[in-house]
Design a protein around this motif. Sequence first.
Motif, PDB file in Angstrom:
ATOM      1  N   ILE A 161       9.842   5.830  29.744  1.00  0.00           N
ATOM      2  CA  ILE A 161       9.439   7.140  30.263  1.00  0.00           C
ATOM      3  C   ILE A 161       7.932   7.313  30.107  1.00  0.00           C
ATOM      4  N   GLU A 162       7.416   6.960  28.950  1.00  0.00           N
ATOM      5  CA  GLU A 162       5.978   7.080  28.701  1.00  0.00           C
ATOM      6  C   GLU A 162       5.161   6.253  29.695  1.00  0.00           C
ATOM      7  N   ASN A 163       5.727   5.156  30.166  1.00  0.00           N
ATOM      8  CA  ASN A 163       5.008   4.269  31.081  1.00  0.00           C
ATOM      9  C   ASN A 163       5.299   4.536  32.555  1.00  0.00           C
ATOM     10  N   GLY A 164       6.046   5.615  32.860  1.00  0.00           N
ATOM     11  CA  GLY A 164       6.153   6.022  34.252  1.00  0.00           C
ATOM     12  C   GLY A 164       7.528   6.230  34.832  1.00  0.00           C
ATOM     13  N   CYS A 165       8.577   5.849  34.133  1.00  0.00           N
ATOM     14  CA  CYS A 165       9.937   6.102  34.611  1.00  0.00           C
ATOM     15  C   CYS A 165      10.225   7.594  34.438  1.00  0.00           C
ATOM     16  N   THR A 166      10.654   8.251  35.515  1.00  0.00           N
ATOM     17  CA  THR A 166      10.943   9.681  35.415  1.00  0.00           C
ATOM     18  C   THR A 166      12.414   9.981  35.157  1.00  0.00           C
ATOM     19  N   SER A 167      13.283   9.048  35.497  1.00  0.00           N
ATOM     20  CA  SER A 167      14.723   9.277  35.355  1.00  0.00           C
ATOM     21  C   SER A 167      15.411   7.992  34.896  1.00  0.00           C
ATOM     22  N   PRO A 168      15.545   7.779  33.598  1.00  0.00           N
ATOM     23  CA  PRO A 168      16.230   6.566  33.148  1.00  0.00           C
ATOM     24  C   PRO A 168      17.728   6.639  33.475  1.00  0.00           C
ATOM     25  N   ILE A 169      18.217   5.559  34.049  1.00  0.00           N
ATOM     26  CA  ILE A 169      19.640   5.426  34.356  1.00  0.00           C
ATOM     27  C   ILE A 169      20.153   4.341  33.423  1.00  0.00           C
ATOM     28  N   LEU A 170      20.909   4.718  32.409  1.00  0.00           N
ATOM     29  CA  LEU A 170      21.333   3.758  31.398  1.00  0.00           C
ATOM     30  C   LEU A 170      22.549   2.970  31.863  1.00  0.00           C
ATOM     31  N   TYR A 171      22.417   1.664  31.790  1.00  0.00           N
ATOM     32  CA  TYR A 171      23.488   0.737  32.137  1.00  0.00           C
ATOM     33  C   TYR A 171      23.955   0.111  30.828  1.00  0.00           C
ATOM     34  N   ALA A 172      25.085   0.582  30.323  1.00  0.00           N
ATOM     35  CA  ALA A 172      25.588   0.119  29.027  1.00  0.00           C
ATOM     36  C   ALA A 172      26.143  -1.287  29.146  1.00  0.00           C
ATOM     37  N   LEU A 173      25.605  -2.201  28.350  1.00  0.00           N
ATOM     38  CA  LEU A 173      26.085  -3.579  28.335  1.00  0.00           C
ATOM     39  C   LEU A 173      27.281  -3.750  27.418  1.00  0.00           C
ATOM     40  N   GLY A 174      27.441  -2.857  26.495  1.00  0.00           N
ATOM     41  CA  GLY A 174      28.521  -2.982  25.524  1.00  0.00           C
ATOM     42  C   GLY A 174      29.382  -1.739  25.517  1.00  0.00           C
ATOM     43  N   ASP A 175      29.391  -1.084  24.396  1.00  0.00           N
ATOM     44  CA  ASP A 175      30.231   0.084  24.165  1.00  0.00           C
ATOM     45  C   ASP A 175      29.671   1.297  24.917  1.00  0.00           C
ATOM     46  N   VAL A 176      30.295   1.625  26.037  1.00  0.00           N
ATOM     47  CA  VAL A 176      29.842   2.734  26.871  1.00  0.00           C
ATOM     48  C   VAL A 176      29.893   4.049  26.090  1.00  0.00           C
ATOM     49  N   LYS A 177      30.967   4.263  25.339  1.00  0.00           N
ATOM     50  CA  LYS A 177      31.106   5.512  24.580  1.00  0.00           C
ATOM     51  C   LYS A 177      30.004   5.649  23.533  1.00  0.00           C
ATOM     52  N   ALA A 178      29.651   4.543  22.879  1.00  0.00           N
ATOM     53  CA  ALA A 178      28.570   4.595  21.881  1.00  0.00           C
ATOM     54  C   ALA A 178      27.243   4.937  22.544  1.00  0.00           C
ATOM     55  N   THR A 179      27.019   4.404  23.735  1.00  0.00           N
ATOM     56  CA  THR A 179      25.778   4.704  24.465  1.00  0.00           C
ATOM     57  C   THR A 179      25.737   6.170  24.854  1.00  0.00           C
ATOM     58  N   ILE A 180      26.848   6.669  25.373  1.00  0.00           N
ATOM     59  CA  ILE A 180      26.915   8.092  25.747  1.00  0.00           C
ATOM     60  C   ILE A 180      26.700   8.969  24.523  1.00  0.00           C
ATOM     61  N   GLN A 181      27.343   8.616  23.423  1.00  0.00           N
ATOM     62  CA  GLN A 181      27.204   9.411  22.199  1.00  0.00           C
ATOM     63  C   GLN A 181      25.765   9.385  21.690  1.00  0.00           C
ATOM     64  N   ALA A 182      25.134   8.224  21.711  1.00  0.00           N
ATOM     65  CA  ALA A 182      23.767   8.108  21.200  1.00  0.00           C
ATOM     66  C   ALA A 182      22.775   8.929  22.015  1.00  0.00           C
ATOM     67  N   PHE A 183      23.004   9.032  23.320  1.00  0.00           N
ATOM     68  CA  PHE A 183      22.042   9.695  24.184  1.00  0.00           C
ATOM     69  C   PHE A 183      22.473  11.084  24.612  1.00  0.00           C
ATOM     70  N   SER A 184      23.643  11.560  24.177  1.00  0.00           N
ATOM     71  CA  SER A 184      24.183  12.827  24.675  1.00  0.00           C
ATOM     72  C   SER A 184      23.282  14.026  24.385  1.00  0.00           C
ATOM     73  N   ASN A 185      22.670  14.090  23.259  1.00  0.00           N
ATOM     74  CA  ASN A 185      21.802  15.233  22.920  1.00  0.00           C
ATOM     75  C   ASN A 185      20.350  14.805  22.743  1.00  0.00           C
ATOM     76  N   TRP A 186      20.000  13.685  23.307  1.00  0.00           N
ATOM     77  CA  TRP A 186      18.671  13.110  23.121  1.00  0.00           C
ATOM     78  C   TRP A 186      17.696  13.626  24.154  1.00  0.00           C
ATOM     79  N   SER A 187      16.480  13.822  23.733  1.00  0.00           N
ATOM     80  CA  SER A 187      15.396  14.066  24.678  1.00  0.00           C
ATOM     81  C   SER A 187      14.174  13.341  24.146  1.00  0.00           C
ATOM     82  N   PRO A 188      13.420  12.744  25.062  1.00  0.00           N
ATOM     83  CA  PRO A 188      12.248  11.949  24.604  1.00  0.00           C
ATOM     84  C   PRO A 188      11.152  12.792  23.996  1.00  0.00           C
TER      85      PRO A 188
END
Length: 167
Positions: free
Chosen positions: A140-167
């Motif tokens: 984001i700092e380098n220019g991405c305005t909308s990160p689209i996360l592609y979970a390689l492993g545990d999708v639920k863990a990725t959703i949980q980790a980023f659910s309340n996150w803001s940069p």
Amino acid sequence: KMLQLSGEICDGPVLNYVVSTEYIKDAVVQVEIGAQRSGRELSAIDRPELLACSLSDDDPEAAIMMGKSLVAYYLGTEPHIMKASGVPQSLLDAVGEVFTWPASHEQVEAASKLVPDEIVQMLTASGTPDEAKAAVAQYIENGCTSPILYALGDVKATIQAFSNWSP
């Protein structure tokens, strides 16, 4: 040229996948050149990016290992993009010696053993949840305005980790 054209006439490009933040920074410069041609500001142009994300609180090494196969595949099939991302030529050459086209599963697995953890973390958001979040923040700092996360492993863990996150 395509990135410049996207800045000139489009709502914005979808930025490349499995690339470094330096690659993104350079891509955004090209988008801005095009935007300026048409009298637009960079801030008016969306720049989403698909980001490979592999995280684990319990086993961050396993999360990085999961990213190695994906990275090895891109090292072997997109060496020009990997070089533009800052991957050392020696690694590209080593992976190139393992790959044929199309690469077999066995070749991808063999090539993945050549990929250092640092290269996986340079090209993806992988490791602990905090490391993955820090990596996404760098994109984001380098220019991405909308990160689209592609979970390689545990999708639920990725959703949980980023659910309340803001940069």
